[in-house]
Write a protein that holds these residues in place. Structure first.
Motif, mmCIF file in Angstrom:
data_model
loop_
_atom_site.group_PDB
_atom_site.id
_atom_site.type_symbol
_atom_site.label_atom_id
_atom_site.label_comp_id
_atom_site.label_asym_id
_atom_site.label_seq_id
_atom_site.Cartn_x
_atom_site.Cartn_y
_atom_site.Cartn_z
ATOM 1 N N PRO A 28 27.087 94.387 56.415
ATOM 2 C CA PRO A 28 28.126 93.306 57.044
ATOM 3 C C PRO A 28 26.761 92.130 57.198
ATOM 4 C CG PRO A 28 27.081 95.460 57.985
ATOM 5 C CD PRO A 28 26.594 94.901 56.994
ATOM 6 N N TYR A 29 27.521 91.136 58.222
ATOM 7 C CA TYR A 29 26.756 90.124 58.756
ATOM 8 C C TYR A 29 25.640 90.402 59.612
ATOM 9 C CZ TYR A 29 28.678 87.375 54.854
ATOM 10 O OH TYR A 29 30.011 87.063 54.154
ATOM 11 N N SER A 69 28.903 81.685 60.797
ATOM 12 C CA SER A 69 27.715 80.417 60.093
ATOM 13 C C SER A 69 27.275 81.784 58.768
ATOM 14 C CB SER A 69 26.430 80.184 60.667
ATOM 15 O OG SER A 69 26.596 79.995 61.973
ATOM 16 N N LYS A 70 27.418 82.637 58.813
ATOM 17 C CA LYS A 70 26.893 83.633 57.518
ATOM 18 C C LYS A 70 27.835 84.128 55.959
ATOM 19 C CE LYS A 70 23.296 86.457 59.169
ATOM 20 N NZ LYS A 70 22.605 88.376 59.831
ATOM 21 N N PHE A 71 29.021 83.898 57.689
ATOM 22 C CA PHE A 71 30.503 83.468 56.334
ATOM 23 C C PHE A 71 30.399 82.465 55.379
ATOM 24 C CE2 PHE A 71 34.871 82.766 55.999
ATOM 25 C CZ PHE A 71 35.478 83.388 54.733
ATOM 26 N N LEU A 72 30.570 81.229 55.935
ATOM 27 C CA LEU A 72 30.782 79.954 55.410
ATOM 28 C C LEU A 72 29.411 79.563 54.741
ATOM 29 C CD1 LEU A 72 32.084 77.973 58.157
ATOM 30 C CD2 LEU A 72 33.168 78.963 56.556
ATOM 31 N N GLY A 80 33.182 81.507 51.230
ATOM 32 C CA GLY A 80 33.614 80.768 52.299
ATOM 33 C C GLY A 80 33.063 79.745 51.709
ATOM 34 N N ALA A 81 33.319 79.710 50.593
ATOM 35 C CA ALA A 81 33.636 78.297 49.770
ATOM 36 C C ALA A 81 34.968 78.195 49.670
ATOM 37 C CB ALA A 81 32.902 78.504 48.465
ATOM 38 N N GLN A 82 35.473 79.711 48.699
ATOM 39 C CA GLN A 82 36.783 79.109 49.063
ATOM 40 C C GLN A 82 37.796 79.029 49.867
ATOM 41 O OE1 GLN A 82 37.996 83.040 46.792
ATOM 42 N NE2 GLN A 82 37.264 82.317 44.815
ATOM 43 N N PHE A 83 37.681 79.484 50.909
ATOM 44 C CA PHE A 83 38.012 79.856 52.247
ATOM 45 C C PHE A 83 37.985 77.730 53.005
ATOM 46 C CE2 PHE A 83 38.134 78.894 57.075
ATOM 47 C CZ PHE A 83 39.428 78.967 57.401
ATOM 48 N N VAL A 84 37.180 77.664 52.803
ATOM 49 C CA VAL A 84 37.141 75.316 52.877
ATOM 50 C C VAL A 84 37.698 74.682 52.012
ATOM 51 C CG1 VAL A 84 35.935 74.098 52.728
ATOM 52 C CG2 VAL A 84 35.181 75.977 53.816
ATOM 53 N N LEU A 85 37.755 75.111 50.989
ATOM 54 C CA LEU A 85 38.553 74.833 49.914
ATOM 55 C C LEU A 85 40.201 75.100 50.216
ATOM 56 C CD1 LEU A 85 39.141 72.864 47.102
ATOM 57 C CD2 LEU A 85 38.991 75.692 46.159
ATOM 58 N N LYS A 86 40.600 75.883 50.270
ATOM 59 C CA LYS A 86 41.912 76.246 50.174
ATOM 60 C C LYS A 86 42.460 75.142 51.872
ATOM 61 C CE LYS A 86 42.597 81.038 49.423
ATOM 62 N NZ LYS A 86 42.551 82.918 50.189
#
Length: 639
Positions: A28-29, A69-72, A80-86
């Motif tokens: 976990p983060y 921050s750690k997730f992104l 994290g990258a997929q969330f931004v792309l969505k």
């Protein structure tokens, strides 16, 4: 790691290397020490300013920021990258507006916005999710509008107030506008790249389409489309585009409007070269005098007396005195067109004609006041499609009545007949015998009264008030209480039928507008301490429904079974003076089975079929309506 024995220290269990190949996900983060046996699992902070206390909430907010921050920025996981792309893809498939940026219709997504939102949530703050600049959000319509104004500074306006007032040939305008007031000030700078302006130019006025129209405002160059842009709801994950089509008729042709539509008369109403002046600044606007001819007339010209098309109806030309409604005062039913054009600048004065004359009430029957007479007024001012009136009988002089006329907006009507039979039980018999006891009749109806012009309002409610007063007692000149009697007329069903009203209810429907009784400024008046009040009207609903109207008739005849007379001539013109009868479908000599056609109807006419004149349907009925149909018809007569 697995438990070694029962004495393994659970606080020292190791974690990590949780991916295939013993790689570490670094999750976990957020890592926190496990509390001891006597330690409190969750710290308890006092609720000061914030729930959980400022210390606890601040620490939790800091943990949220670190976790996000750690997730992104997690390079070991693509989540994290997929969330931004969505988020970018959701913006791409959103609806594009004038304020949309390049490619992304709802603006670009910046992960810093999510982190900032997590940081200010404890304060109840909110920032837009989209937008490259944190706290600013994506571009808005007002921002785009201001940019357009800045771009057009220094461009000379196409039309100004001076051009309209000094150089415009008003002769060409006054074909539709009379006594025009000076035109209002127009905006000093035109906004040429505004979407609505360009849509009006291209789709309504038929101007040439330009590439910048598509670039700036997504205006399609195709005649069947309004807008066209990349992405949007019709795209597949942002690939492709969205086209907003012009509405189509039942045959698939686009339903366009404006100058490009040949079905309209010149596009902008009466303005040369598309120059449009707001109508609200004009005292009166003429309209095209058109009327519709009955489409059956041409079809029936060559019919030569035989046609399967129903006969000709009156013309709808207002110049013809046989119209149902018109604005010439010659309506067959005293009803003018509610939507007729006129000068409504002075509400207190009412709608005026082009020459300044009052047009009067829309519904003249509604505006017809109560009158007292021995007979209904003969003037055609009372004419309606269906006769509907109530006459209150004077108890001191029953030959005189006070008449109330309402427009026949009948919501419901029922005529209820009931016979009452007394039950009789005899000893030794299982069945119940019946003995006739009495007869009752009630008429139930509901109708609507609606004021469609100012002149009808108060008269309408005065008539309703008089109507409901006929449920209260009356007192003769000698001081004796008497029940009020009335006469009901409704078409040919009941004509001046005497009786009394048992009940009625006045309902105001939800959809009814209300008269607010406020005059024009030049007609100020002061009543009851209220400064602005029109003394001629009151705050009343314009629509009122009369429901639960129960009327009990008092018949002019003895209510019995109708006593009819029958002649010797029977069906199909056969003479039965020789007392021939019928049984089992064959004509016989049985004297108790005589067949005779009715020649006269009895006076027990509950359904009156009367109009007060000579056109009584009972008395005018032919003696033998089943006259000889076919003299050569073969009948099996047993002699």
């Amino acid at each position: 790691m697995p438990l070694v024995n029962l004495q393994t220290n659970l606080k020292d269990l190791k974690f990590g290397n949780d991916r295939p190949g013993l790689t570490d996900s670094e999750q976990p983060y957020i890592v926190a020490p496990i509390p001891g046996p006597n330690e409190q699992i969750e710290p308890n902070y006092p609720d000061f300013l914030l729930r959980g206390g400022t210390t606890g909430v601040t620490g939790e907010t800091a943990e949220d920021l670190l976790r996000l921050s750690k997730f992104l920025n997690d390079r070991t996981s693509p989540l994290g990258a997929q969330f931004v792309l969505k988020q970018e893809m959701l913006s791409r498939i959103g609806v594009r507006t004038q304020a949309s940026g390049f490619l992304l219709n709802e603006g670009a997504y910046n992960p810093l916005n999510t982190l900032a939102q997590a940081g200010i949530s404890i304060e109840g703050g909110h920032i837009p999710k989209q937008g490259l600049i944190t706290f600013r959000g994506p571009n808005k319509y007002l921002d785009a509008l201001q940019d357009q104004i800045n771009e057009n500074k220094g461009i000379k306006p196409l039309i100004t107030s001076e051009i309209l007032s000094d150089t415009t040939p008003m002769g060409s305008v006054t074909s539709f506008i009379n006594d025009a007031l000076p035109p209002p000030p127009l905006p000093p700078q035109p906004i040429f790249n505004n979407r609505l302006v360009q849509l009006n130019e291209v789709k309504r006025k038929g101007e040439q389409w330009k590439k910048e129209y598509k670039k700036d405002n997504q205006i399609s160059k195709f005649d069947t489309e309004i807008l066209s842009y990349g992405g949007g709801p019709d795209s597949v994950l942002g690939v492709g585009g969205t086209q907003i089509q012009i509405a189509k008729g039942r045959l698939g042709a686009p339903l366009t409007t404006g100058i490009g539509n040949a079905k309209l008369y010149g596009g902008n109403i009466g303005f040369p070269n598309g120059t449009q002046v707001p109508i609200r600044n004009k005292e009166f606007v003429k309209y095209r005098e058109v009327f519709q001819q009955d489409f059956r007339r041409d079809k029936l010209k060559d019919a030569e007396g035989i046609s399967t098309i129903m006969g000709v109806a009156p013309s709808y030309n207002p110049a013809n005195n046989q119209t149902i409604d018109n604005n010439t005062g010659t309506s067959r039913i005293n009803y003018t067109t509610p939507g007729q054009r006129g000068n409504v600048i002075d509400y207190t004065q009412g709608k005026l004609s082009q020459t300044g004359e009052k047009l009067g009430p829309v519904d003249r029957i509604n505006a017809l006041p109560i009158y007292r007479s021995g007979y209904v007024i003969a003037d055609p001012v009372k004419n309606d499609l269906i006769k509907f009136r109530i006459g209150a009988i004077d108890n001191d002089n029953p030959n005189v009545r006070e008449f109330i006329h309402f427009r026949a907006y009948i919501d419901s009507f029922s005529d209820n007949y009931n016979s009452n039979w007394m039950q009789q039980k005899y000893m030794g018999r299982g069945e119940i015998f019946h003995k006739y006891d009495s007869f009752t009749r009630d008429i139930n109806m509901g109708f609507t009264v609606a004021a469609q012009s100012r002149e009808e309002m108060m008269i309408m409610y005065k008539k309703l008030n008089f109507l409901v007063s006929n449920l209260a007692p009356d007192y003769t000149k000698s001081g004796y209480m008497a029940g009020p009697l009335v006469q009901l007329t409704l078409g040919g069903w009941c004509y001046e039928l005497p009786g009394f009203i048992k009940s009625m209810t006045l309902d105001v429907p939800e959809e009814s507008p209300w008269e607010i009784g406020i005059p024009n400024l030049e007609g100020e008046d002061e009543h009851g301490g209220i400064k602005f009040r029109d003394s001629e009207v009151k705050e009343m609903p314009m629509i009122c429904k009369v429901s639960g109207f129960v009327f009990t008739p008092i018949h002019r005849f003895n209510p019995t079974k109708q006593k009819n007379l029958f002649g010797d001539k029977g069906a199909f013109g056969i003479d039965f003076k020789d007392k021939k009868g019928v049984r089992d479908g064959k004509y016989t000599k049985w004297k108790d089975q005589e067949i005779r056609t009715i020649t006269e109807y009895g006076k027990q006419r509950f359904i009156q079929l009367d109009d007060g004149g000579k056109n009584n349907a009972y008395d005018n009925q032919p003696a033998d309506p089943i006259e000889i149909i076919n003299e050569d018809r073969n009948l099996n007569i047993d002699t």
